[in-house]
Design a protein around this motif. Structure first.
Motif, mmCIF file in Angstrom:
data_model
loop_
_atom_site.group_PDB
_atom_site.id
_atom_site.type_symbol
_atom_site.label_atom_id
_atom_site.label_comp_id
_atom_site.label_asym_id
_atom_site.label_seq_id
_atom_site.Cartn_x
_atom_site.Cartn_y
_atom_site.Cartn_z
ATOM 1 N N UNK A 376 11.707 2.886 3.046
ATOM 2 C CA UNK A 376 11.819 1.946 1.854
ATOM 3 C C UNK A 376 11.160 0.342 2.653
ATOM 4 N N UNK A 377 10.846 0.632 3.760
ATOM 5 C CA UNK A 377 10.530 -0.432 4.717
ATOM 6 C C UNK A 377 8.945 -0.782 3.932
ATOM 7 N N UNK A 378 7.676 0.778 3.910
ATOM 8 C CA UNK A 378 7.014 0.345 3.242
ATOM 9 C C UNK A 378 6.887 0.387 1.678
ATOM 10 N N UNK A 379 7.639 0.137 0.965
ATOM 11 C CA UNK A 379 7.722 -0.612 -0.691
ATOM 12 C C UNK A 379 8.320 -1.535 -0.429
ATOM 13 N N UNK A 380 8.573 -1.979 0.269
ATOM 14 C CA UNK A 380 9.308 -3.710 0.462
ATOM 15 C C UNK A 380 7.679 -4.364 0.720
ATOM 16 N N UNK A 381 7.208 -4.121 1.751
ATOM 17 C CA UNK A 381 5.839 -4.869 2.337
ATOM 18 C C UNK A 381 4.249 -4.487 1.322
ATOM 19 N N UNK A 382 4.124 -3.076 0.189
ATOM 20 C CA UNK A 382 3.263 -2.942 -0.795
ATOM 21 C C UNK A 382 3.617 -3.826 -1.589
ATOM 22 N N UNK A 383 5.786 -3.746 -1.487
ATOM 23 C CA UNK A 383 5.699 -4.647 -3.102
ATOM 24 C C UNK A 383 5.710 -5.754 -2.865
ATOM 25 N N UNK A 402 2.397 -1.012 11.848
ATOM 26 C CA UNK A 402 1.358 -1.874 11.507
ATOM 27 C C UNK A 402 0.735 -1.147 11.630
ATOM 28 N N UNK A 403 0.447 -0.046 12.547
ATOM 29 C CA UNK A 403 -0.502 1.188 12.531
ATOM 30 C C UNK A 403 -0.577 1.818 11.537
ATOM 31 N N UNK A 404 0.973 2.562 11.330
ATOM 32 C CA UNK A 404 0.565 2.923 9.413
ATOM 33 C C UNK A 404 0.263 2.322 8.441
ATOM 34 N N UNK A 405 0.189 1.028 8.512
ATOM 35 C CA UNK A 405 -0.056 0.533 7.179
ATOM 36 C C UNK A 405 -1.065 0.036 7.530
ATOM 37 N N UNK A 406 -2.040 0.005 7.862
ATOM 38 C CA UNK A 406 -3.643 0.720 8.155
ATOM 39 C C UNK A 406 -4.275 1.361 7.425
ATOM 40 N N UNK A 407 -3.686 2.057 7.054
ATOM 41 C CA UNK A 407 -3.885 3.188 5.708
ATOM 42 C C UNK A 407 -3.979 3.356 4.588
ATOM 43 N N UNK A 408 -2.860 1.735 4.651
ATOM 44 C CA UNK A 408 -3.087 1.328 3.366
ATOM 45 C C UNK A 408 -4.131 0.196 2.575
ATOM 46 N N UNK A 409 -4.744 -0.021 3.928
ATOM 47 C CA UNK A 409 -5.785 -1.373 3.465
ATOM 48 C C UNK A 409 -6.931 -1.296 1.743
ATOM 49 N N UNK A 410 -6.495 -0.918 1.014
ATOM 50 C CA UNK A 410 -7.312 -0.608 -0.510
ATOM 51 C C UNK A 410 -6.384 -1.612 -1.573
ATOM 52 N N UNK A 411 -7.590 -1.746 -2.343
ATOM 53 C CA UNK A 411 -7.444 -3.529 -3.213
ATOM 54 C C UNK A 411 -6.648 -2.763 -3.919
ATOM 55 N N UNK A 412 -6.650 -1.370 -4.653
ATOM 56 C CA UNK A 412 -5.823 -1.048 -4.875
ATOM 57 C C UNK A 412 -4.397 -1.440 -5.071
ATOM 58 N N UNK A 413 -3.810 -0.986 -3.875
ATOM 59 C CA UNK A 413 -2.525 -1.448 -4.118
ATOM 60 C C UNK A 413 -2.084 -2.674 -4.945
ATOM 61 N N UNK A 414 -2.922 -3.478 -4.211
ATOM 62 C CA UNK A 414 -2.372 -5.013 -4.939
ATOM 63 C C UNK A 414 -2.444 -5.190 -6.027
ATOM 64 N N UNK A 415 -3.613 -4.437 -6.471
ATOM 65 C CA UNK A 415 -4.027 -4.990 -8.067
ATOM 66 C C UNK A 415 -2.955 -4.045 -8.767
#
Length: 710
Positions: A376-383, A402-415
């Motif tokens: 849930x925390x991850x979905x809130x942040x990605x959203x 913070x360390x975990x979310x370094x795995x998600x630094x791709x533009x495709x998530x934001x797009x």
């Protein structure tokens, strides 16, 4: 006349003397259930850390309908219930964190022993018969709560006309803070009391979108920074929360339930907090497991726009427009205004508490609950649109996240988030990002499987054979005779931009209807042309009438057309279920071809979850709230009168209960109307009670015996 019982566990206050666990204070929480032959509704308190004397102070509500008094199901699918067989059950548990929760004790209170007046009492917690979970201590401690129920007697519909009209016209009042619906939300100490029946009533009468838009606009006037948009507990946010719970149930079921079932039934270890890890745990494997779950939930959500209910899309569209107008220099606010609801207050909440949305039968155990919390925390942040920039990683409260979310630094998530939010909140003027050619129909494809074109965003439904739609009649109006020659075999193609139909496969279309011109898609009464499986596409010209091969194909075409058209702000709210023939509409007998429709459109709610709401029942609940707060309404009226007449200094804020009076004259008029309508209903209720007590035989259905005869 029927009665509705609303059970208020007004306050689960506190516990005293809970047993020690391994010589230490426990981490207690309580589950509160209303249990009967046909229901088991369960709610849960927050966990209190390291205490044997927890202070909960939480309120819970349950609603039931008296047996033999109401024949419909409510929107929560609660049937008529025998109150004699219902009981309130409160279980105390020790939060096991990563192990199984430990049962501490319980109390059971039959609903039939409760009086209409609230009472407060201490109860000794009792052991459970189930020996493998019960506490070994003889003294299980005690629990204090305040509990009561209120019973509303619902009068015939005509008695509520005055109050109902005031509520339904609220969105037309300027300023909105002077409206009846807004006053209701402000006058109640707990907004939940007012918001739930108000949302149901406005939803039933197709007035909810307008009201939410108006109160959201009012809230935005006081919002100074774009990054705090819709973050409070206001009338606007509470209305939207309740609307999403009611309307979005099916949406959550088709999107989240499969992945939540996988997580709960075959869980993988996902703990990544170093303080919670055990020696044998491999944090890298846990990260990969969590990443897998987050990716699966995220991809499911961002690909679900076609399933998002029309009503939610309409509200999101309004929020997006209002936010862009309020903060014109912030390019991201139009997205954050929508994501603050759809991600933070809808999907993320459903992930962490699936049982409250009926996605799982019970609340998950501690280990699964922890996994769902991390997801849930991850979905809130990605959203949160724009929150994944490197400069914002430091804003995480937990270093491990913070360390975990370094795995998600791709533009495709934001797009992906941006594309999803565009799809659920697009405006009529927004053109598709890719202007594509129509995809032609071919044989041999699965009929109703939408797919993404390799060169466009088009959605195409391709028929497997040439008899998909047997006959079509496109201009019935004005004709006195309908013959077979007026119906032609046609092939149809649906894309995200247009509906086209063709004489033959792979031929140029003979007619094209842009999606933005489609005003409604509804079934057509069989009596219109004495033909089954017909539906109508109502567009800016005259309706297009189509006959499908069977009822399944007709329903699927209606659903597909409604989905691609659901963000069209020009959609009709009413339609004619029959054709205009021989100089009148067959359904309502109106003689003008341009007469407004006589039946509410059905496209706002998926066909398999028809929401049944009784407007009289909800209006009665609202009346009872006004009656309960009559003294406060009268103080507001007095304050408005003095301001309007003398324009002198306002009284102390407490004199009108922190009520914001923007327009004293308009608010004064509204308060007078509310008080007048409530007083008239008081008279009707008094008359009914007197008639009931004097004429109804004791022991009859109208005047049943209460309690046992000694």
């Amino acid at each position: 006349m029927f009665s509705v019982l609303t059970l208020f566990l007004q306050c689960l206050k506190e516990c005293h003397g809970l047993p020690l666990i391994n010589g230490q204070n426990c981490d207690p929480f309580a589950t509160v259930s209303l249990v009967g032959p046909s229901r088991n509704d369960q709610k849960k308190t927050k966990v209190k850390k390291k205490t044997s004397n927890p202070q909960f102070n939480e309120t819970f509500y349950f609603e039931v309908t008296r047996s033999s008094s109401y024949t419909k199901k409510s929107q929560f699918q609660v049937e008529e219930e025998d109150i004699e067989k219902l009981e309130v059950r409160i279980d105390l548990w020790n939060n096991g964190n990563l192990v199984q929760d430990l049962f501490l004790g319980e109390i059971k209170i039959p609903v039939k022993v409760l009086g209409s007046d609230s009472f407060q009492a201490w109860y000794l917690l009792q052991p459970r018969d189930n020996g493998n979970k019960s506490s070994k201590n003889d003294d299980h401690g005690s629990l204090r709560l305040n509990i009561c129920y209120a019973e509303d007697y619902v009068l015939p519909s005509e008695y509520y006309a005055s109050l109902r009209n005031l509520l339904l016209k609220s969105s037309e009042v300027e300023p909105i803070s002077a409206s009846t619906a807004y006053v209701l939300a402000e006058v109640c100490r707990d907004k939940y009391d007012a918001i739930l029946p108000l949302v149901r009533l406005l939803l039933h009468h197709h007035k909810l979108v307008q009201f939410i838009t108006a109160v959201a606009e009012l809230e935005l006037k006081d919002t100074q920074e774009a990054n705090t948009i819709f973050r409070g507990n206001s009338s606007a946010t509470r209305c939207l929360d309740e609307m999403m719970k009611i309307v979005g149930k099916h949406y959550l079921k088709v999107t989240l339930k499969p992945i939540l079932d996988e997580i709960c039934e075959n869980p993988k270890p996902c703990e990544i907090d170093p303080l919670k890890l055990k020696e044998a745990d491999n944090v890298e494997i846990h990260k990969e497991n969590l990443r897998y779950y987050v990716d699966k939930v995220f991809s499911t959500v961002v690909q679900s726009s076609i399933s998002c209910p029309t009503l939610m899309c309409d509200v999101f569209c309004s929020l997006r427009r209002l936010a862009a107008e309020r903060f014109p220099n912030d390019p991201h606010v139009q997205y954050s205004a929508v994501s603050s609801f759809v991600f933070l207050r809808f999907f993320a909440v459903a992930v962490v508490s699936p049982h409250t949305f009926h996605l799982r039968p019970h609340h998950p155990d501690a280990q699964i609950s922890r996994t769902l919390t991390l997801i849930s925390k991850a979905i809130q942040t990605l959203g949160s649109w724009g929150s994944l920039s490197k400069s914002k990683l430091s804003s995480f409260k937990e270093t491990f996240m913070c360390e975990f979310f370094k795995m998600f630094q791709e533009e495709e998530y934001i797009e992906s988030v941006k594309k999803f939010l565009d799809e659920v909140s697009s405006t009529e003027s927004k053109e598709p990002s890719v202007m594509s050619e129509s995809v032609h129909l071919k044989e041999g494809y699965d009929l109703w499987r939408p797919y993404e074109s390799a060169t466009s965003n088009s959605i195409c439904h391709e028929p497997p054979c040439s008899d998909l739609v047997r006959e079509m009649y496109k201009r019935a109006q004005g004709r006195t005779r309908i013959g077979k020659k007026n119906f032609k075999k046609r092939w149809f193609c649906l894309t995200s931009r247009e509906l086209t139909y063709h004489k033959q496969q792979d031929k140029e279309p003979i007619y094209t209807i842009p999606i933005r011109n489609i005003l409604a898609v509804e079934k057509l009464d069989e009596s219109s042309f004495n033909k089954k499986n017909m539906f109508q596409v109502i567009h800016v010209e005259k309706p297009l009438y189509v006959q499908a091969n069977n009822c399944v194909e007709a329903s699927e075409w209606i659903e597909a057309l409604c989905r691609v058209n659901k963000c069209n702000q020009r959609r009709l709210s009413v339609y004619h279920p029959s054709a205009f023939l021989n100089g009148n509409w067959l359904c309502c007998k109106a003689t003008s071809e341009n007469t407004v429709g006589c039946t509410p459109c059905t496209a706002g709610v998926p066909a398999d979850i028809q929401i049944e709401i009784d407007g009289d029942r909800e209006t009665e609940r609202i009346y009872s709230l006004f009656a309960l707060n009559m003294a406060k309404l009268q103080k507001m009226e007095e304050a408005c009168g003095s301001i309007a007449v003398y324009q002198g200094p306002r009284k102390e804020q407490d004199d009108y209960s922190n009520f914001k009076i923007e327009d004293s004259v308009a608010t004064f008029q509204t308060l007078q109307q509310i008080i007048s309508a409530a007083e008239k209903l008081d008279e009707h209720h008094d008359r009914y009670r007197k008639k009931r007590s004097s004429s109804a035989k004791y022991g009859s259905e109208e005047n049943p015996i209460v309690g046992k005869i000694s």
